[in-house]
Design a protein around this motif. Structure first.
Motif, PDB file in Angstrom:
ATOM      1  N   UNK A   1     -26.197  27.420  29.816  1.00  0.00           N
ATOM      2  CA  UNK A   1     -26.747  27.270  28.721  1.00  0.00           C
ATOM      3  C   UNK A   1     -25.827  27.040  27.931  1.00  0.00           C
ATOM      4  N   UNK A   2     -24.846  27.740  27.435  1.00  0.00           N
ATOM      5  CA  UNK A   2     -23.948  27.722  26.230  1.00  0.00           C
ATOM      6  C   UNK A   2     -23.385  26.150  26.264  1.00  0.00           C
ATOM      7  N   UNK A   3     -22.741  25.511  27.443  1.00  0.00           N
ATOM      8  CA  UNK A   3     -22.059  24.431  27.202  1.00  0.00           C
ATOM      9  C   UNK A   3     -23.230  23.301  26.972  1.00  0.00           C
ATOM     10  N   UNK A   4     -24.368  23.497  27.733  1.00  0.00           N
ATOM     11  CA  UNK A   4     -25.149  22.589  27.291  1.00  0.00           C
ATOM     12  C   UNK A   4     -25.620  22.493  25.807  1.00  0.00           C
ATOM     13  N   UNK A   5     -25.779  23.626  25.260  1.00  0.00           N
ATOM     14  CA  UNK A   5     -26.193  23.753  23.784  1.00  0.00           C
ATOM     15  C   UNK A   5     -24.971  23.127  22.949  1.00  0.00           C
ATOM     16  N   UNK A   6     -23.611  23.508  23.286  1.00  0.00           N
ATOM     17  CA  UNK A   6     -22.549  23.014  22.547  1.00  0.00           C
ATOM     18  C   UNK A   6     -22.498  21.787  22.845  1.00  0.00           C
ATOM     19  N   UNK A   7     -22.670  21.123  23.982  1.00  0.00           N
ATOM     20  CA  UNK A   7     -22.541  19.712  24.272  1.00  0.00           C
ATOM     21  C   UNK A   7     -23.733  18.809  23.399  1.00  0.00           C
ATOM     22  N   UNK A   8     -24.705  19.327  23.294  1.00  0.00           N
ATOM     23  CA  UNK A   8     -25.788  18.646  22.720  1.00  0.00           C
ATOM     24  C   UNK A   8     -25.681  18.645  21.093  1.00  0.00           C
ATOM     25  N   UNK A   9     -24.884  19.784  20.608  1.00  0.00           N
ATOM     26  CA  UNK A   9     -24.816  19.679  19.140  1.00  0.00           C
ATOM     27  C   UNK A   9     -23.651  18.833  19.066  1.00  0.00           C
ATOM     28  N   UNK A  10     -22.458  19.023  19.824  1.00  0.00           N
ATOM     29  CA  UNK A  10     -21.352  17.977  19.535  1.00  0.00           C
ATOM     30  C   UNK A  10     -21.816  16.660  19.579  1.00  0.00           C
ATOM     31  N   UNK A  11     -22.823  16.187  20.601  1.00  0.00           N
ATOM     32  CA  UNK A  11     -23.160  14.830  20.960  1.00  0.00           C
ATOM     33  C   UNK A  11     -23.822  14.233  19.472  1.00  0.00           C
ATOM     34  N   UNK A  12     -24.775  15.232  19.110  1.00  0.00           N
ATOM     35  CA  UNK A  12     -25.600  14.754  17.946  1.00  0.00           C
ATOM     36  C   UNK A  12     -24.703  14.608  16.630  1.00  0.00           C
ATOM     37  N   UNK A  13     -23.976  15.693  16.376  1.00  0.00           N
ATOM     38  CA  UNK A  13     -23.160  15.822  15.137  1.00  0.00           C
ATOM     39  C   UNK A  13     -22.059  14.534  15.212  1.00  0.00           C
ATOM     40  N   UNK A  14     -21.495  14.364  16.295  1.00  0.00           N
ATOM     41  CA  UNK A  14     -20.560  13.318  16.601  1.00  0.00           C
ATOM     42  C   UNK A  14     -21.066  11.888  16.056  1.00  0.00           C
ATOM     43  N   UNK A  15     -22.288  11.564  16.720  1.00  0.00           N
ATOM     44  CA  UNK A  15     -23.031  10.430  16.550  1.00  0.00           C
ATOM     45  C   UNK A  15     -23.306  10.149  15.096  1.00  0.00           C
ATOM     46  N   UNK A  16     -23.878  11.198  14.467  1.00  0.00           N
ATOM     47  CA  UNK A  16     -24.377  11.240  13.144  1.00  0.00           C
ATOM     48  C   UNK A  16     -22.943  10.899  12.152  1.00  0.00           C
ATOM     49  N   UNK A  17     -21.972  11.561  12.465  1.00  0.00           N
ATOM     50  CA  UNK A  17     -20.859  11.432  11.747  1.00  0.00           C
ATOM     51  C   UNK A  17     -20.243  10.031  11.794  1.00  0.00           C
ATOM     52  N   UNK A  18     -20.450   9.272  12.808  1.00  0.00           N
ATOM     53  CA  UNK A  18     -19.972   8.092  12.853  1.00  0.00           C
ATOM     54  C   UNK A  18     -21.177   6.960  12.610  1.00  0.00           C
ATOM     55  N   UNK A  19     -22.366   7.164  12.566  1.00  0.00           N
ATOM     56  CA  UNK A  19     -23.534   6.221  12.456  1.00  0.00           C
ATOM     57  C   UNK A  19     -23.894   6.364  11.044  1.00  0.00           C
ATOM     58  N   UNK A  20     -23.882   7.374  10.207  1.00  0.00           N
ATOM     59  CA  UNK A  20     -24.769   7.803   9.198  1.00  0.00           C
ATOM     60  C   UNK A  20     -24.317   7.395   7.854  1.00  0.00           C
ATOM     61  N   UNK A  21     -22.975   7.117   7.898  1.00  0.00           N
ATOM     62  CA  UNK A  21     -22.339   6.587   6.635  1.00  0.00           C
ATOM     63  C   UNK A  21     -21.418   7.738   6.194  1.00  0.00           C
ATOM     64  N   UNK A  22     -20.733   7.308   5.039  1.00  0.00           N
ATOM     65  CA  UNK A  22     -19.593   8.060   4.430  1.00  0.00           C
ATOM     66  C   UNK A  22     -19.941   9.538   4.019  1.00  0.00           C
TER      67      UNK A  22
END
Lengths: 540, 271
Positions: B76-97
């Motif tokens: 449960x914890x690894x999936x939650x962390x993985x999803x948060x990490x994926x979402x934030x990582x993508x947002x950081x790279x895709x949503x601008x400065x």
């Protein structure tokens, strides 16, 4: 622990499992060489590891010495090893006809360890201060304390209280002239030992009080080390202490040069049941009552169904006794509270008569659609209570009662204890405790009577016991409150508790140290053992 | 046997080892977990391969239950962390400065607080127990993976084959699914898999320190912390076997993650 950084913690856990092997191998061989420093001189000093330090210091007016002896101070009366009341500072005491005025005559020859004489003024000051501090010392019933002359004190009560004698036997007298701000950290008194040094969290050093009026102790200096039970055991193995308190798990271990003293106690453990049906709330809004444990059949069935002797054997390693009341073997105990327990057939019969049947075949009985299922809480830091909770829940299962065991912090238990069964422990050498735990007046007050137990007959007997003129009459009423032939607070009566075991207090004691005849010990493993320190001797 | 088959076998063995406690645990319920006061403190034997504890409970059953529980918490914890990490990582790279600056600041913030302190804090605030542990472990393991995914994505966006595709008029969607995803996917899978042992060890650490599950539940951290009390009486089996199981479990994850990485990463799968 807190200094270990995040990435090392897992490593530490993994490592600790490997360390086990080493510990297992070396445990056996280091005991032999270090035991018993056999000097030919008579032993004058003792090093003791017998318990944790008191949080609030050594001031009797805020609770020091309530269990066991105050050590630095002396009390007006005391109990001997047979639990009889004998004089200490007092030469005699008398109670007036109406039971409200206690007149105590003092010895004239008592001096505090700083040389000042102990007078009636000091006694009056002690009682007034203890009353004003409104701490654990309960003196709410005391109206006034007066010095009739230099060595006579008159204590007047609001209503008669036979248990007042126990306050006289536990409240250490403090010096009026030297009871200033940091008294709790530098106590002065008239007891057998005088204070020398207290290193908080480490040790307490005391020396013999040369001006002590009683029999002088044999040892000139005592050092108390504040070690936890594991460390105390390790210190005993290393031969660095003359006495160590140990948990029952270590009772099978042999330590060279030391013997095991297993001292009987009323340090009891039992299950408290909420006595009233669910629905109410306390002043603070916490739920009160439990529909399952409010049923008499459930509580009685558990009392009869649990095999207390096997709990003693299995969890306390035999170092204890089955408990049937809050005050086993004390002068106010009623032996009729003892049940023929471990009787599953009888327990099932009680349940069947009470209307509990297993209709859906899941092994748990029901009544009117309610399953015989309740939560049994224990304080999560206490291994003995955890084990008792798990084992007794496993003993209830075959009866058709399911106790769901859950560990909580004391804070959480304080909120949940009115609506859930809890594994509590009591055990005092003062019968007032029985009143506090079982009287309907104390329902929901602090940790007293959290289950809201109330029985008019029991309340009546206990009021009569408090109002009795002397201890003997009082004891007769205390006994009736437990079981009068038809009703009472015992397991065969209302059964608001299922008492399980009395925990023996275990000490590893140097083979040459004789700790005299010990009285029955109250709740609290540690300090009570020093209550007869004058009798301790060293035999070569 | 080539490298690919060998990796496959290793990974498969690791997977079986990981699934073993989960498979065994339902079979070991009931009586073996109940107290048998007459059979307490027994050293390992054929009937009790891991010995029994001070209440006579079978340590093999408790260890397997504990591992299954830890696996559940870890999953449960690894999936939650993985999803948060994926979402934030993508947002950081895709949503601008601005988004990028905020998210990197958040990552730095989480990494600057000692991990165990943060875990204890969150577990305490959320009320402890299994829920507290899962939330605490889930909320604190994402920063390094998020940083990794952000960096990977930024690098991919400026790589030649992406720039060429863009010049040739491919849509953003086409580039994301054909070029970016195949490279990000292994990072994400392996990152999440490697979070697993971390999460389990931290779950063990919190419960070992007494902040997590109720002390009678057979979680591996609790079993280990209980056993500490009995070390001085020589009952080594209480800590040794559960500790060994934990080491095997964590190592299996390591091997599995390594295997998966080698097999699915486009830049390594042809080796």
């Amino acid at each position: 622990m807190t200094l270990i950084t995040a990435q090392w913690m897992p490593v530490k856990i993994a490592l600790s499992s490997l360390l086990v092997l080493l510990a297992g191998c070396s445990a056996a061989n280091d005991a032999g060489e270090t035991a018993a420093g056999d000097s030919s001189k008579p032993k004058r000093e003792l090093i003791l590891a017998v318990g944790g330090e008191p949080d609030n210091g050594f001031d009797p007016t805020t609770g020091w010495g309530r269990y066991g002896s105050p050590l630095f101070q002396s009390t007006l009366l005391k109990r001997d090893s047979g639990m009889a009341i004998v004089n200490d500072l007092a030469t005699k005491y008398a109670i007036s006809e109406d039971g409200r005025t206690w007149t105590v005559d003092l010895r004239g020859d008592v001096r505090f360890s700083d040389g000042e004489p102990l007078t009636a003024d000091d006694v009056v000051y002690t009682f007034e201060t203890a009353k004003a501090s409104s701490s654990v010392v309960d003196l709410t019933n005391l109206r006034s304390a007066k010095a009739a002359d230099g060595d006579t004190v008159e204590l007047t009560l609001g209503r008669p209280q036979s248990t007042f004698v126990d306050i006289l036997a536990s409240l250490g007298i403090v010096p009026k002239h030297a009871h200033a701000g940091d008294y709790a950290e530098h106590p002065i008194g008239s007891g057998p030992y005088a204070f020398v040094q207290w290193d908080k969290g480490q040790q307490l050093i005391v020396e013999r009080n040369a001006t002590y009026y009683g029999e002088l102790p044999k040892f000139e200096k005592l050092t108390f080390l504040f070690l936890d039970e594991d460390a105390a055991f390790a210190a005993a193995k290393a031969g660095t202490v003359d006495m160590a308190y140990i948990p029952s798990a270590f009772s099978k271990e042999q330590v060279a040069g030391m013997r095991l003293e297993s001292l009987p106690s009323v340090d009891n453990r039992g299950i408290m049941f909420p006595y009233v049906p669910a629905g109410g709330t306390t002043k603070d809004g916490h739920p009160v009552g439990n529909d399952v444990t409010a049923d008499l059949a459930i509580r009685q069935a558990i009392n009869f169904g649990i095999d207390r002797q096997s709990l003693v054997e299995g969890i306390l390693e035999g170092q204890g006794t089955p408990a049937y009341s809050i005050a086993d073997k004390l002068p106010w105990w009623n032996p009729d509270t003892v049940l023929a327990d471990g009787d599953a057939a009888k327990a099932k019969e009680i349940l069947a008569e009470g209307g509990w049947k297993d209709a859906d075949g899941d092994g748990i009985v029901e009544k009117n659609g309610t399953k015989a299922q309740f939560t049994l809480l224990y304080p999560s830091g206490d291994v003995t209570r955890q084990s008792l909770a798990i084992a007794s829940a496993d003993m209830m299962k075959p009866l058709g009662i399911e106790a769901l065991v859950d560990g909580k912090s004391w804070d959480e238990i304080g909120k949940l204890m009115h609506a859930n069964a809890v594994l509590f422990g009591w055990g005092s050498l003062d019968p007032l405790e029985m009143y506090n735990v079982y009287s309907s007046k104390y329902a929901g007050v602090d940790y007293f009577n959290p289950g809201h137990y109330g029985n008019k007959a029991v309340d009546g007997y206990m009021e009569q016991a408090l109002a009795a003129a002397d201890e003997e009459q009082a004891n007769a009423f205390w006994e009736k409150a437990q079981w009068d032939g038809t009703t009472g607070m015992s397991g065969a009566g209302d059964a608001p508790w299922a008492w399980l075991v009395n925990v023996n207090h275990l000490y590893l004691v140097d083979e040459k140290l004789d700790i005299g005849e010990q009285p029955i010990h109250p709740h609290g493993h540690g300090w009570p053992v020093t209550s007869n320190i004058e009798q301790w001797t060293w035999t070569e | 046997m080539n490298l690919r088959t060998r990796t496959l076998i290793y990974a498969a063995v690791a997977l079986v080892l990981l699934l073993l406690p989960a498979a065994l645990s339902p079979m070991l319920g009931g009586d073996r977990l109940a107290t048998h006061l007459a059979e307490r403190n027994e050293p390992p034997s054929w009937t009790h391969p891991f010995g029994t504890d001070w209440l006579g409970r079978d340590m093999f059953a408790r260890s397997m239950k504990g591992l299954a529980l830890s696996l559940g918490v870890g999953l449960t914890a690894a999936l939650a962390s993985g999803l948060i990490a994926g979402a934030l990582g993508l947002m950081a790279a895709a949503l601008g400065k601005a988004a990028d600056r905020f998210i990197t600041w958040l990552i730095d913030l989480f990494l600057s607080v000692p991990h165990l302190v943060l875990l204890l804090l969150i577990a305490f605030v959320t009320g402890g127990g299994a829920k507290g542990v899962i939330i605490a472990v889930g909320l604190t393991h994402w920063p390094s993976l998020a940083r990794l995914i952000r960096a990977e994505l930024l690098q991919l966006k400026s790589s030649e084959f992406v720039l060429v595709s863009r010049h040739m008029g491919r849509s953003n969607w086409w580039i994301a699914t054909r070029h970016l995803l195949p490279h990000l996917w292994p990072q994400f899978i392996v990152g999440t898999l490697l979070l697993f042992p971390h999460a389990i060890l931290h779950e063990g650490a919190i419960t070992f320190l007494g902040m997590g599950l109720s002390p009678h539940q057979p979680a591996i951290g609790i079993i280990l912390s209980e056993s500490m009390r009995y070390l001085s009486t020589g009952m080594w089996w209480l800590a040794f076997f559960p500790g060994l199981c934990l080491v095997v479990l964590v190592r299996s994850f390591d091997v599995l993650a390594g295997g998966v990485h080698a097999l699915v990463d486009p830049s390594r799968s042809q080796e």
